[in-house]
Scaffold this motif. Structure first.
Motif, mmCIF file in Angstrom:
data_model
loop_
_atom_site.group_PDB
_atom_site.id
_atom_site.type_symbol
_atom_site.label_atom_id
_atom_site.label_comp_id
_atom_site.label_asym_id
_atom_site.label_seq_id
_atom_site.Cartn_x
_atom_site.Cartn_y
_atom_site.Cartn_z
ATOM 1 N N GLY A 113 0.825 -1.209 0.000
ATOM 2 C CA GLY A 113 0.000 0.000 0.000
ATOM 3 C C GLY A 113 0.859 1.257 0.000
ATOM 4 N N ARG A 114 1.930 1.232 0.793
ATOM 5 C CA ARG A 114 2.858 2.381 0.817
ATOM 6 C C ARG A 114 3.493 2.580 -0.552
ATOM 7 N NH1 ARG A 114 4.341 0.933 6.152
ATOM 8 N NH2 ARG A 114 5.862 -0.511 5.313
ATOM 9 N N GLU A 115 3.898 1.471 -1.164
ATOM 10 C CA GLU A 115 4.542 1.551 -2.485
ATOM 11 C C GLU A 115 3.574 2.091 -3.532
ATOM 12 O OE1 GLU A 115 7.314 1.887 -5.042
ATOM 13 O OE2 GLU A 115 7.776 1.222 -3.001
ATOM 14 N N ARG A 116 2.303 1.660 -3.512
ATOM 15 C CA ARG A 116 1.297 2.176 -4.452
ATOM 16 C C ARG A 116 1.119 3.689 -4.283
ATOM 17 N NH1 ARG A 116 -1.516 -2.532 -3.218
ATOM 18 N NH2 ARG A 116 -2.707 -1.459 -1.589
ATOM 19 N N ARG A 117 1.063 4.123 -3.022
ATOM 20 C CA ARG A 117 0.891 5.551 -2.755
ATOM 21 C C ARG A 117 2.076 6.353 -3.296
ATOM 22 N NH1 ARG A 117 2.594 8.992 1.235
ATOM 23 N NH2 ARG A 117 3.588 7.297 2.363
ATOM 24 N N LEU A 118 3.296 5.873 -3.059
ATOM 25 C CA LEU A 118 4.487 6.601 -3.521
ATOM 26 C C LEU A 118 4.614 6.576 -5.040
ATOM 27 C CD1 LEU A 118 7.001 5.494 -0.760
ATOM 28 C CD2 LEU A 118 5.879 7.702 -1.017
ATOM 29 N N THR A 119 4.225 5.449 -5.672
ATOM 30 C CA THR A 119 4.256 5.367 -7.137
ATOM 31 C C THR A 119 3.296 6.379 -7.737
ATOM 32 O OG1 THR A 119 4.783 3.021 -7.000
ATOM 33 C CG2 THR A 119 3.954 3.806 -9.105
ATOM 34 N N GLY A 120 2.124 6.478 -7.167
ATOM 35 C CA GLY A 120 1.140 7.466 -7.640
ATOM 36 C C GLY A 120 1.639 8.886 -7.471
ATOM 37 N N LYS A 121 2.298 9.149 -6.352
ATOM 38 C CA LYS A 121 2.839 10.492 -6.116
ATOM 39 C C LYS A 121 3.929 10.822 -7.141
ATOM 40 C CE LYS A 121 3.653 11.991 -1.936
ATOM 41 N NZ LYS A 121 3.126 12.707 -0.782
ATOM 42 N N ARG A 122 4.788 9.829 -7.434
ATOM 43 C CA ARG A 122 5.852 10.065 -8.428
ATOM 44 C C ARG A 122 5.262 10.348 -9.808
ATOM 45 N NH1 ARG A 122 7.876 5.246 -6.795
ATOM 46 N NH2 ARG A 122 8.965 5.455 -4.816
ATOM 47 N N ARG A 123 4.224 9.568 -10.177
ATOM 48 C CA ARG A 123 3.575 9.751 -11.473
ATOM 49 C C ARG A 123 2.955 11.148 -11.568
ATOM 50 N NH1 ARG A 123 0.178 5.460 -11.503
ATOM 51 N NH2 ARG A 123 1.846 4.129 -12.248
ATOM 52 N N ARG A 124 2.267 11.580 -10.506
ATOM 53 C CA ARG A 124 1.624 12.894 -10.488
ATOM 54 C C ARG A 124 2.669 14.010 -10.566
ATOM 55 N NH1 ARG A 124 -2.426 15.213 -12.242
ATOM 56 N NH2 ARG A 124 -3.251 16.915 -11.030
ATOM 57 N N ALA A 125 3.790 13.846 -9.854
ATOM 58 C CA ALA A 125 4.868 14.846 -9.885
ATOM 59 C C ALA A 125 5.446 14.958 -11.296
ATOM 60 C CB ALA A 125 5.962 14.466 -8.892
ATOM 61 N N GLN A 126 5.573 13.802 -11.980
ATOM 62 C CA GLN A 126 6.100 13.806 -13.357
ATOM 63 C C GLN A 126 5.153 14.561 -14.293
ATOM 64 O OE1 GLN A 126 9.105 12.502 -14.177
ATOM 65 N NE2 GLN A 126 8.799 13.371 -16.204
ATOM 66 N N VAL A 127 3.843 14.357 -14.139
ATOM 67 C CA VAL A 127 2.843 15.058 -14.960
ATOM 68 C C VAL A 127 2.956 16.562 -14.724
ATOM 69 C CG1 VAL A 127 0.356 15.464 -15.196
ATOM 70 C CG2 VAL A 127 1.228 13.139 -15.131
ATOM 71 N N LYS A 128 3.089 16.964 -13.464
ATOM 72 C CA LYS A 128 3.172 18.387 -13.147
ATOM 73 C C LYS A 128 4.485 18.997 -13.674
ATOM 74 C CE LYS A 128 0.080 18.797 -9.259
ATOM 75 N NZ LYS A 128 -0.115 19.473 -7.990
ATOM 76 N N ARG A 129 5.575 18.213 -13.584
ATOM 77 C CA ARG A 129 6.855 18.702 -14.132
ATOM 78 C C ARG A 129 6.751 18.931 -15.633
ATOM 79 N NH1 ARG A 129 9.816 14.457 -12.363
ATOM 80 N NH2 ARG A 129 9.515 14.591 -10.142
ATOM 81 N N GLY A 130 5.980 18.074 -16.297
ATOM 82 C CA GLY A 130 5.805 18.204 -17.745
ATOM 83 C C GLY A 130 5.012 19.450 -18.133
ATOM 84 N N ARG A 131 4.269 20.010 -17.219
ATOM 85 C CA ARG A 131 3.465 21.210 -17.504
ATOM 86 C C ARG A 131 4.243 22.506 -17.282
ATOM 87 N NH1 ARG A 131 -1.732 19.294 -14.062
ATOM 88 N NH2 ARG A 131 -2.546 17.753 -15.519
ATOM 89 N N ARG A 132 5.398 22.427 -16.647
ATOM 90 C CA ARG A 132 6.183 23.645 -16.365
ATOM 91 C C ARG A 132 6.718 24.229 -17.668
ATOM 92 N NH1 ARG A 132 10.117 21.406 -11.689
ATOM 93 N NH2 ARG A 132 8.567 21.159 -10.042
ATOM 94 N N PRO A 133 6.861 25.543 -17.689
ATOM 95 C CA PRO A 133 7.492 26.141 -18.878
ATOM 96 C C PRO A 133 8.967 25.732 -18.942
ATOM 97 C CG PRO A 133 7.050 27.834 -17.202
ATOM 98 C CD PRO A 133 6.457 26.565 -16.715
ATOM 99 N N PRO A 134 9.513 25.618 -20.125
ATOM 100 C CA PRO A 134 10.921 25.177 -20.235
ATOM 101 C C PRO A 134 11.861 26.212 -19.614
ATOM 102 C CG PRO A 134 9.973 25.659 -22.398
ATOM 103 C CD PRO A 134 8.900 25.837 -21.408
ATOM 104 N N THR A 135 12.947 25.733 -19.040
ATOM 105 C CA THR A 135 13.954 26.620 -18.429
ATOM 106 C C THR A 135 15.033 26.929 -19.472
ATOM 107 O OG1 THR A 135 15.135 24.698 -17.594
ATOM 108 C CG2 THR A 135 13.540 25.743 -16.124
ATOM 109 N N GLU A 136 15.928 27.880 -19.164
ATOM 110 C CA GLU A 136 16.956 28.283 -20.137
ATOM 111 C C GLU A 136 17.981 27.188 -20.425
ATOM 112 O OE1 GLU A 136 17.167 31.184 -17.438
ATOM 113 O OE2 GLU A 136 15.337 31.861 -18.403
ATOM 114 N N ASP A 137 18.299 26.335 -19.464
ATOM 115 C CA ASP A 137 19.303 25.303 -19.679
ATOM 116 C C ASP A 137 18.790 24.118 -20.489
ATOM 117 O OD1 ASP A 137 17.736 24.826 -17.391
ATOM 118 O OD2 ASP A 137 19.177 23.365 -16.629
ATOM 119 N N ASP A 138 17.490 24.058 -20.845
ATOM 120 C CA ASP A 138 16.954 22.971 -21.653
ATOM 121 C C ASP A 138 17.178 23.221 -23.117
ATOM 122 O OD1 ASP A 138 16.145 21.450 -19.589
ATOM 123 O OD2 ASP A 138 14.058 22.083 -19.630
#
Length: 138
Positions: A113-138
């Motif tokens: 159950g802990r692992e499922r919760r953390l996997t979901g959190k990682r997936r959600r964080a990745q989705v949110k990171r993908g929505r950020r505007p690109p930075t200058e070093d990219d």
């Protein structure tokens, strides 16, 4: 043969003498029968005056349902049937007020159950990171 007492719980046997029964005319349609017959039944149970309940049970019932339990029945044309309904409803209210809620046993989450919760959190964080505007070093 009239019942002298009613089983409320395993430990409580309520004598019918402790239940006050009042009758009156029923409301609503019904023609001459309804206007002439006292078929509405009100059952009252004074918790504080009861000799059946222990002090702890009295405190529990008063705290949860009040000092006087009241049930009304005017569903049927027969006073006897309404009397039985009112007493049954009153006993049910008393049973609910006497019920001791079970204590919740706290449990720890499982490893899966802990692992499922953390996997979901990682997936959600990745989705949110993908929505950020690109930075200058990219």
């Amino acid at each position: 043969m009239e019942r002298e007492s009613i089983r409320v719980t395993r430990s409580v046997l309520l004598p019918l003498a402790e239940i006050e029964i009042r009758v009156s005319r029923s409301s609503g349609p019904g023609g001459q029968h309804a206007q002439k017959s006292e078929t509405r039944v009100e059952a009252l149970f004074d918790v504080e005056a009861s000799e059946t309940l222990t002090d702890a049970q009295k405190r529990r019932v008063i705290g949860r349902a009040g000092a006087v339990l009241r049930a009304v029945a005017q569903d049927e044309r027969s006073q006897a049937r309404n009397r039985a309904l009112a007493v049954d409803r009153l006993v049910e209210k008393l049973r609910e007020a006497l019920a001791v809620p079970r204590r919740r046993v706290a449990t720890a989450p499982t490893a899966a159950g802990r692992e499922r919760r953390l996997t979901g959190k990682r997936r959600r964080a990745q989705v949110k990171r993908g929505r950020r505007p690109p930075t200058e070093d990219d």
